[in-house]
Every structure is written in C-alpha cells, then in structure tokens.
Design an enzyme around this catalytic site. Structure first.
Site, PDB file in Angstrom:
ATOM      1  N   ARG A  60       0.946  -1.215   0.127  1.00 52.49           N
ATOM      2  CA  ARG A  60      -0.022  -0.059  -0.090  1.00 52.49           C
ATOM      3  C   ARG A  60       0.827   1.077  -0.105  1.00 52.49           C
ATOM      4  O   ARG A  60       0.356   2.113   0.688  1.00 52.49           O
ATOM      5  CB  ARG A  60      -0.776  -0.006   1.359  1.00 52.49           C
ATOM      6  CG  ARG A  60      -2.419  -0.181   1.003  1.00 52.49           C
ATOM      7  CD  ARG A  60      -3.044  -0.108   2.237  1.00 52.49           C
ATOM      8  NE  ARG A  60      -4.471  -0.059   2.009  1.00 52.49           N
ATOM      9  CZ  ARG A  60      -5.461  -0.441   2.656  1.00 52.49           C
ATOM     10  NH1 ARG A  60      -5.155  -1.420   3.721  1.00 52.49           N
ATOM     11  NH2 ARG A  60      -6.842  -0.175   2.315  1.00 52.49           N
ATOM     12  N   GLU A  64      -4.203   4.084  -0.217  1.00 48.90           N
ATOM     13  CA  GLU A  64      -3.131   3.982   0.431  1.00 48.90           C
ATOM     14  C   GLU A  64      -2.915   5.107   1.440  1.00 48.90           C
ATOM     15  O   GLU A  64      -2.177   4.922   2.392  1.00 48.90           O
ATOM     16  CB  GLU A  64      -2.187   4.180  -0.580  1.00 48.90           C
ATOM     17  CG  GLU A  64      -2.171   2.920  -1.595  1.00 48.90           C
ATOM     18  CD  GLU A  64      -1.046   2.883  -2.797  1.00 48.90           C
ATOM     19  OE1 GLU A  64      -0.485   1.805  -3.002  1.00 48.90           O
ATOM     20  OE2 GLU A  64      -0.855   4.055  -3.064  1.00 48.90           O
TER      21      GLU A  64
END
Ligand code: FAD
Lengths: 287, 800
Positions: free
Chosen positions: B381, B754
């Site tokens: 991420r 993210e």
C-alpha cells in the site's frame, strides 16, 4: 507445511490406545487437540508413522468433583475448562489461565492434557498446575501411577511421561475459603505465547500472608516454581517492600532464552513485573 | 431539488451513495473463486525446493530419489530451463532475476528446483527427497557492508558491468544512483541557514502478508498452442505481455485470468519464479499445473516493502520556516532489483518527500544496493515509495519542531503550501493539483481538543506516580497517486494509462470491462456507481468485469491507488461518449434539436418541459431498435485514459498513546484520521479502506519487521511472530473528511486506499517519540513493540 505420510488410528478406549502404543512404540504419537503436534508435523520437525487419536475416548474427558478432589480428564478442552461452573467457583485460576491461551479456535480443540504433556515451557498449564499442586494420573501397560506436577517437567519437551503411557487425569484440590489467585501474562498479541507470566495463589490471615505459591511461565527451560519468592511473602504483611522482594526473588531464578519477544534482561524484568501484578491482584481476591 | 427528483436520483445508487458492497455476498458465503479454488481436469501440482542458506554455490542437485517416488512426474532445475533461456528472467526494474538458482543462491528461501507430482502431498515428499549440495559463501546482510571495498561480489552475473538500467554503478554491489531536486541550491540554503537538523532513520523491511498467498494454475493446450493461466496478479495484462516476450507465444494465444484475489498490497504485482516454472512445467507436461505458496514461502520470498536507510536534513529560520531539505537513502533491494516502479523512477515517487510544505530548495539521492535477502521493495500500500518519503518528511518536521522548542501543529501551519498557492510546483517538480491543509488541520485540532491534550500531558509528566507516559502524534501528509501520465510513466515501455469498455444492453442494463483488478477494493460496486451517475442507469444492473485478459481492454492494473484516478476517469470518459450518442438518439426520438435538450438524472428532456423526455433506458432500446438514419446501431464505448497529472490526496492524522512504564506496552488511546480524497464515490467503502489501511499502518509501526541473523537466516517468518493484528489489538478508528476535488480529474476523485497506511505510520512514531520528547528523545526507529519501547524507557532512565 505438509506432513509426511502417517497412518491414522482412532481407538475408543484407553486400553485400545495403550495396546496401539505398545504395538507401534517409538513410531507412534498420541493426538489430542493437535495444536502443538500438527504444526510440528507440518514443518516435518515431527514425523510419526502412526497417529493415535484420543478424541473418541469418552473416559478421557470431563470435569467432576469426587472425594474432595476435582478430577479433570486429560482430553478436556480449554473451552470446557473456561465454561465449567465448578472450576469457576472452586479453582478460578485454571479458568483465568485457560482464557489467556491462544485464541478461540485453539481453545476449542486444545486440551489440558496435551498442553501439559507437550512439555513446552511456553505453555501455561505447566506453571498453573504446579501453582495448584496438581497430581497427574498416568496410565500405562502396568497400570496407573501418580506424579506431582512439580516433579513432572524435566526439561524443554521432556517430561516424566514414558513412551508407553497416557496422561489420564489431572487431580486438583479445590481452593480453601478466602484463597486468592491470579495469572498475569504479558504477550505481544492474541494467539502468542507469554513473553513472561506469573501465577500466584495466596492465602491471608488478617493482614499477614499465611501461604503463597508462585510459578513462572516461559522464563526457563521448564515452568519455574519460585519458592524463594513465596518465602519473601509468607508470615509477613503484604507491603510494597515484600512484593518487591518477592519479585526480585522470582527474577533471580529466571533463565529465559532470547527470541523476538525480547532479550534475557527484558524477559527477566517482565517476570518480576508480572509477579508483582499477580501478587497484588491475588491479594484483592482473598475475600 | 424536489422529492421525485431525489427519489429518481436515489434509485440509481450512484456516486455518493453508501451502497453495500456487491462482492460481499459471495465472500461472506464462501462462494468466492480464488486461484486455489480452480480445479482443472488432469491437473498436477508443483512445489518448490528452496535454499536453506543465504549465499552459496550450488555444487550438485540430486534428483534421483525424488524421481523415484511414485507420482513424481518431473524435477526441474536451472539446467533444465537453460535450453529455453528461461533460467533467468528480466525484472520490471531493468535487472534480471534467477528463475531457478543458477550455479549460485543469493538469499535464503530462493527457488532452487521445482517438483511436479500428481498430488500435492507427493510433491511435498518430492521436495524433501531432492538433495542439494551447497558450498556456503559469506552472506552480506547489511547494505552499508555490501558497499565496502572488499565486500564479496554478490551478483557474479553482473561482474564488470559499470552501467546498470539506471546509469552508473560505482561498486559491484551497487544497483543505481537516483537524484532529484537541485543539489547546489539546497546546499546554498543549508550554508545560509540559521538552524539545521539532521536525523538518521531506518524504515525496516516489512511484508504486506495478504491473506491469500501467491499462486497460479497454468494450463498449456498443446493442440491449440494456447496458454491459459489463472494467477494472483494485480496486473494481468502486463503479465501477459511479459509471458509473451519470455515464451515467444503470441500475446493473442495467452490468456491471463486474475479471479477473486485475497489482498494484494503490491505483493501481487511482480512476476514470480513460481509462475514461470508452473507455466514451463505445463508446457513440458501438457497438463495443467497448480502452484500455491504457503505462508512461510510468501513472507520469506515474495515482494517485501521498504528496507530504506534514510538520512534527512532540514534547514530553517529560527522562527521555524523551512528553507531547505536534503535526503540521502541507502535502499536495500535484496538480491535482484525486482521493484515495479515506472521505468524512469527507480525510487518510485520518493521525491514527494517535500510533503505538504512549501520548501524552496530540496535535493534527494537514493542509492540502490544488493544484499543476500529476498528481492522486492515496492509493496504494501505504498504507491511507489511514497510511504518512505512521507515518513521521512513528517519525522523531520517533528525533529525540527523539537529542536526549536516549537509546537508540532504550529510548525506545520507555518510551512504548509497554502490553499491559494495551488496548483503548486514543488522543488522536486511535482505539480500539486489541489489542497487545503490548514483547513483540515484546524478541523482535527478542534475535534481532538489538542490544547486540552497538551495540558493533560504536562500534568502527567509532572506526576512521578503516573504509571504511563503520554504521547501525542500529529502528521499532515500529502500523497502522490494515480500513476500515471504516460509522458512520465511506463512499465516495460507501456504507458501507464488505464481503460474501460462499456456496453449498454437493449433493455437498459450494462456491462463494463476494465483494465484494473480489485484485490478487495470493491471495484464492482464503486465503478458501477460512476456509470450510474454518468448515464442515469441504476448501479444494480451494471455488471463490472475485470481481470481476464481475453475479455477486458488492456490496462496496467491495480496498485499505487491508481484505479479510481486512472480507470475511474476512463469510466467517466467512456460513459460520456455513450452519453453524447444517447443525446443524439434522444433528439431524434423527441423530434427536437440536440440544443433543445437538457440532462436530468436519468433522462434527456426538452428544456423546460418535464413531460417531454426519454430516459436512458428508452434510449438504449432505441439504439438497437430504431437509431437515427445513418447512425451505427448499438450503445457502447471504449476509453483509454492517459491522465494529465497525478492526483494528490492528503490528510491530517492525530494519535494519543499511553506507554506502560513497566512493560513498554503502548496503548493507542485515540486515533483520529481526516482524509481528503477529493470526490467521494462510496463513503462506506472509503471508510472501510481507511480502517484497513490504518490497521496495516498500526501493524507496521507497532510490530512488524523482517529481521535476519548474521548468516542471512530470516527471522519471524510465520504468523506466530509476524504481527498481524486481530480485532483484539486493533485500536478504535475515528474518521473524518474534507473534500477538495482534483481539478484535472473528470469526476474530481483522487484515490484513497493507500493514504491511511502512508499517513498513519509516521503518526504512531510521532506519538511514541512525543511521549519521550521531554527526556530529549527526537526519534525512535520502528517497530515500537513493547520490548523496544522498554529499552528506550531504560535508556531514558524512566522508573516504573
Ligand atoms: C497459535 C497458537 C497459540 C498458542 N498459544 C498458547 C499459549 O499461549 N499457551 C499455551 O499453553 N498453549 C498455547 N498453544 C498450544 C495449545 O494450547 C495446544 O493445544 C497445547 O499445547 C497442546 O494440546 P493439544 O490438545 O492440542 O495436544 P496435541 O498437539 O494433540 O499434542 C501435544 C503433545 O502432547 C501429547 N499428548 C496429548 N495428549 C496426551 C495424553 N493424554 N497423554 C499423553 N500424551 C499426550 C501428544 O502426543 C503430543 O506430543 C498455542 C497453540 C497455537 C497453535
């Protein structure tokens, strides 16, 4: 994570299991909850040719009180210990400790007998049964024998259980009135073994500690019985100083192995801290 | 809006609606279709022989005992792949990587041989029966040691090569040097500075540990000459291109399918040796071959994240205005450079490292280094090293504040890029599209009573009997996502656009096919919502398909928070093409000119005449039934979207911790996360993404780390040690938001998945360090587990 080939047996009586054990000898392993044995088999650290599953043997599980003694079948699951009204009332330390073991999936399958006989100093029942002065009933081809918990654990993965024997029952005396107990366990996360843990069983007469049992988990090759720590308490009122002295005595016998949970210094310090916390908590429960 | 209009809008369940995730019914009921669920007739199984040592020469591989086991069909080694030229493969980063160890192993758990057998268990027995003779070599684990003069040559295959894919290599274990910004200008800022601070920090090696490990089912049909592979891939189209280039099979005869994927986090972007070996084995045997990793293999050998040794420096005025930034990084890439960054950016988007701040002069340099560890680097991420960059700048701003005895919030306010400065070009050359950092900061400080927290902290510090230390963490991060503009970004020369194809059926339902692939983000739900709003068709009747290269248009896949910024834009643009055609049909049906029509939720109506309208559903029917003369029938469109710029989501996070002075355990008392991801498509899904990202960030900051001993043995590669928090450990998350739409994106969306991971990690460090700041501590390296925090308590002389 795939075990090597083995043959599976599922006897329904203890004598059947004993004769299978006799027949296959060293090549056989007893299977209880499987939560210590199967991971070792999947890593191929253990490669038994025969697995003898004890789960179908009714006589090995259950909790009952008989002649002033609580008798727990070796195949009783952690969840059954936690749910037992009898234990909640008469040996709450066992319930508290079982609740701190692993996670619900493990507790649903894992058994008290497997936890003890595995001989892992990271397991909780060794220290708990020593603190409770439990007796283990072992059955072998020549009949039964009784071993005190304090004499059973010989080293990491080494116990007094002989290859042809099965642990049948655990016998524990119920707590006398006004006994307080506590199990304080430091762990990194749910499902982890203890970084360090301390079990304390305490009796007070007035302000003075009349008896104490203190044991430690995962800070030595076996569960440790901290007798000097007990002596630091018995016969004295409970004070910050006596608690600190008991903790120091507990730390003095620690011999932990360094791993990702911490170094020797940290684990020893945590054994002391858990001892302090368990003494204080047990004292509040001496009512 | 009056209520019938509202009802019509609500019925679409379009953008802004928290409709339930369409995917969940099948996941919750165990009806997902993951790679390991796939069974094919005649299928056989592959397992991998892996190196027990980190660095060694292979003297001999003995296959005979394995081949003698009934059911073992083949054992393949590098020597078997050599004639096919497949024993090494190119990486996306311009390096090469051993498919099976060729003469030498470079890291523990490296793939040495594969065993194919009729049953999974027999394959495992076969692996155990293969014996490999190794001659051990000195393992190099520390990247600084790797760069020493006499260090062993790790990559003998590159010996003597002084040019790498990204320029000069100055040492035999050096991969690349990458620079951004203006060094001379930054140096001037530093020599003229009133105040400078410098801090070393290490961002440890971690692993995203998706619940589903990697695997594939490769099936080569020797009669048709066609290869079908079901695979855990976040970028199936790119994989097809790679497989075609490697195997020589025409791309049209290769079908890569990513079915349901149980989490990716970048771990499923690379092409792994296991995939290649399964494909080769299937070609050799003419049978489908299944390979599924176990957990230990996944953690030990597949794409890790971070391993960045960073040094940050800030120059500033005494009043706290930052005048310069310099950053130096030693990046440990492991044995092969198998990162998956855009070609021109070997350190990804690390140059977002000036963060949310208006810093006039900045320079950064990253040096990639080989060591005897598993390859990887871009995962978790982290949108191309943005995680590392955000960590560095947020830590440095705290370090400067502490040095100046200034409040963390105040120093941030002083240095923010102000609202009116957007679009803002950073010293590293990024053009930040939009933002309102101060507004968001004020909102969070008020919501958490920041002043009150500081008062409470002061009282705790004054009380020697307090059993805990209290710390307050604050972070104001900016991300760069949505890679990316093809003028800057490509993978293997393919521009980083993404695509969408929409077909509206005669009865007014539709199917959309995409070049991305969800690994849990719920694309089937949110993509349909964009179409619903754009076309006025209910999201319930819009099917979204992705992941099958035989049906979906070419796209670069899902990672780096790019799906909504890039593919989401493609959806809007394809929808608008359909919309334009629909308008022509509506004009024809209503017998008016297009100029007389206006769009209203789900229909075109004649301006000012509510009763004269055609719904999109009516129009769909007409498109197949009686289109205007000269118009092609049908109602569909394809769009390939090449974004003009990245998008720049941002957020303000605040965390309060209480540290147990005796055990070092840290309790997260409060975590408040405000995110601005621009236009919000499905608020519930955004919240879910944020909860997931925060939980991962918590795991990284507080417990995860892959360590190695001096011989290169990996430590803690099972879930007993590797920290995956459960509900018991996970803190309660409080979320909030502001909306600053991206001005260049068709629907104003910026991407969100993210941000919580990127933003939360430095927040935890900020909070833990803050608890010690009165004792002179300016930085502590992660993970902040109890043992490590206890060591700091001892070092700082804290008594319990
Ligand atoms: C993730 C995880 C976390 C865990 N955390 C903890 C923890 O915190 N604390 C803790 O105490 N335990 C923990 N455990 C271990 C768990 O409690 C096991 O269940 C227990 O150690 C073994 O019991 P079992 O019934 O599963 O035995 P098995 O795994 O089936 O057997 C273990 C051993 O005991 C032998 N054995 C079993 N029953 C008998 C018997 N009646 N007579 C003779 N020999 C017998 C077996 O042959 C075997 O050698 C954890 C396990 C896991 C997987």
């Amino acid at each position: 994570m795939i075990p090597s080939v083995f043959e599976y047996h599922a006897p329904s009586t203890v004598s059947e299991a004993l004769s299978l054990l006799g027949q296959y000898g060293d090549g056989a392993k007893l299977l209880a909850g499987g939560h210590s044995l199967l991971p070792m088999m999947k890593l191929r650290f253990a490669e038994p040719a025969h697995l003898i599953d004890l789960n179908k043997i009714r006589e090995l599980s259950g909790i009952r009180e008989e002649g002033g003694v609580i008798k727990i079948g070796a195949m009783t699951s952690e969840t059954a210990l936690i749910d037992s009204a009898l234990l909640q009332k008469k040996i709450p330390l066992l319930v508290e400790a079982a609740s701190l073991i692993a996670d619900p999936q493990v507790r649903n399958r894992g058994t008290i007998g497997g936890d003890i006989t595995h001989g892992d100093p990271g397991n909780d029942h060794p220290a708990i049964t020593i603190a409770l002065d439990a007796k283990f009933i072992l059955v072998g081809p020549k009949g039964e024998r009784t071993v005190a918990a304090g004499d059973f654990f010989l080293g990491t993965y080494m116990t007094d259980l002989q290859p042809e024997e099965i642990l049948k029952e655990i016998h524990i005396k119920p707590f006398a009135p006004k006994t307080g107990s506590a199990y304080c366990k430091l762990k990194r996360k749910t499902g982890d073994f203890a970084t360090a843990a301390a079990a304390v069983v305490l009796q007070m007469s007035g302000d003075v500690v009349s008896s104490a049992r203190i044991t430690l988990t995962n800070v030595g090759p076996i569960a440790l019985h901290a007798q000097a720590a007990e002596q630091a308490l018995v016969g004295k009122p409970l004070t910050d100083a006596s608690i600190a002295a008991a903790a120091a005595a507990a730390m003095a016998i620690c011999d932990p192995a360094e791993d990702l949970r911490g170094n020797i210094e940290y684990k020893t310090a945590m054994a002391g801290e858990m001892t302090k916390r368990a003494i204080r908590l047990a004292a509040t429960r001496c009512k | 809006m009056n209520s019938p209009l509202n009802d019509r809008k609500a019925a679409l369940m379009g953008m802004g609606d928290s409709r339930l995730r369409k995917e969940d019914a099948r996941f919750i009921q165990g009806k997902g279709n993951y790679v390991d669920d796939i069974k094919m007739p005649d299928m056989v199984y592959m397992d991998i022989v892996r190196s027990p040592v980190a660095h060694a020469r292979i003297k001999k591989i003995n296959k005979e005992a394995a081949l003698a086991i009934p059911g073992v069909l083949a054992v393949l080694t590098a020597d078997d792949l050599k004639p096919l030229k497949l024993h090494w493969m190119p990486t996306l980063a311009g390096d090469v990587q051993a498919v099976l160890a060729d003469e030498k192993v470079h890291f523990q758990m490296q793939e040495v041989a594969v065993v194919i057998a009729t049953e999974r268990y027999i394959a495992a027995d076969g692996v155990e029966a293969v014996s490999v003779e190794y001659e051990e070599l000195t393992a190099v684990i520390d990247p600084f040691k790797a760069l020493e003069k006499g260090a062993p040559v790790l990559r003998e295959d590159l010996a003597g090569k002084t040019e790498g894919a990204h320029g000069k290599r100055y040492h035999h274990n050096h991969i690349f040097t990458w620079e951004a910004g203006d060094k001379a200008k930054a140096d001037v800022a530093f020599s003229a500075a009133e105040v400078t601070v410098k801090q070393d920090m290490f961002y440890p090696r971690v692993h995203p540990c998706p619940l589903e490990t990697c695997g594939c089912v490769a099936s080569f049909d020797p009669v048709r000459g066609e290869l079908t592979t079901f695979m855990t891939s976040q970028a199936p189209h790119v994989v097809r291109t790679v497989v075609s280039l490697l195997s020589g099979i025409a791309e049209s005869k290769i079908r890569i399918v990513s079915p349901d994927i149980g989490g990716g986090f970048g771990n499923k972007v690379p092409v792994y040796p296991g995939y290649v070996c399964a494909i080769v084995a299937s070609i050799v045997l003419g049978r489908p071959v299944k390979w599924i990793e176990d957990r230990v293999e996944n953690i030990s050998s597949t794409g890790f994240a971070r391993d960045y040794h960073m040094t940050g420096e800030l120059a500033a005025t005494k009043a706290g205005k930052i005048t310069g930034l310099r950053v130096n990084v030693i990046a440990d890439h492991g044995a092969f450079d198998s990162c998956a960054d855009p070609t021109k950016f070997p350190a990804g988007m690390f140059h977002i490292v000036s963060g949310s701040y208006d810093i006039p002069a900045a320079y950064c340099r990253v040096d990639g280094v080989y060591t005897n560890k598993a390859p990887g680097g871009v995962a978790y991420r982290c949108s191309f090293r943005v995680t590392e960059a955000v960590y560095l700048i947020e830590r440095m701003v705290d370090v400067l504040a502490q040095d100046l005895k200034m409040d963390k919030a105040e120093i941030r306010s002083k240095n923010f890029i102000r609202k009116e400065q957007f679009p803002y070009t950073s010293a590293f050359g990024f053009e930040y599209d939009s933002g309102d950092y101060q507004g968001a900061l004020d909102k969070v400080l008020n919501a958490c009573d920041y002043k009150g927290l500081r008062v409470e902290q002061a009282a705790k510090r004054a009380d020697p009997n307090s059993p805990t230390l209290m710390g307050i963490g604050l972070v104001s991060f900016t991300e760069v996502v949505g890679a990316g503009p093809s003028k800057m970004c490509d993978i293997l020369g393919v521009g980083m656009f993404d695509s969408c194809e929409i077909r509206v059926h005669p009865t007014g339902s539709a199917i959309a096919r995409m070049g991305t692939i969800s690994t849990g983000q719920a694309h089937q739900t949110t993509y349909a919502q964009i179409i619903a709003t754009e076309l006025g068709l209910p999201s319930e009747v819009i099917q979204v398909e992705e992941g099958d290269t035989s049906t979906a248009p070419y796209g670069l896949g899902t990672y780096g928070s790019r799906s909504t910024p890039v593919a989401g834009a493609a959806i809007a643009m394809a929808s608008r093409k359909i919309h334009a055609k629909a308008k022509k049909i509506a004009a024809h049906l209503l017998e008016v000119s297009e100029n007389d029509l206006e769009w209203e939720i789900d229909r075109f109506k004649v301006k000012g005449q509510d009763a004269k309208f055609k719904t999109m559903k009516d129009i769909a029917w007409a498109a197949y039934n009686k289109p205007p003369a000269g118009m092609e029938p049908g109602l569909e469109a394809v769009h390939y979207y090449d974004p003009p710029n990245f998008t720049f989501p941002f957020g303000i996070y605040l965390c309060v911790v209480d540290i147990d002075k005796a055990t070092g355990e840290t309790k997260i008392r409060r975590f408040y996360a405000l995110d601005d991801c621009g236009t919000r498509i499905n608020p519930m899904i955004i919240e879910g993404q944020i909860h997931g990202g925060l939980t991962e960030g918590f795991a990284v900051a507080m417990g995860q780390q892959l360590t190695f001993d001096a011989q290169g043995n990996i430590q803690g590669n099972t879930l007993m040690d590797y920290f995956l928090p459960t509900f018991v450990e996970t803190p309660k998350w409080e979320t909030d938001f502001t909306v600053t739409p991206s001005p260049h994106h068709p629907i104003g969306a910026k991407g969100v998945a993210e941000s919580p991971h990127v933003g939360s990690i430095p927040t935890f460090t900020s909070a833990v360090v803050d608890a010690f700041s009165h004792l002179g501590v300016a930085h502590m390296n992660m993970p902040h587990n109890a043992f490590r925090v206890w060591q700091q308590l001892q070092a700082s002389g804290v008594k319990s």
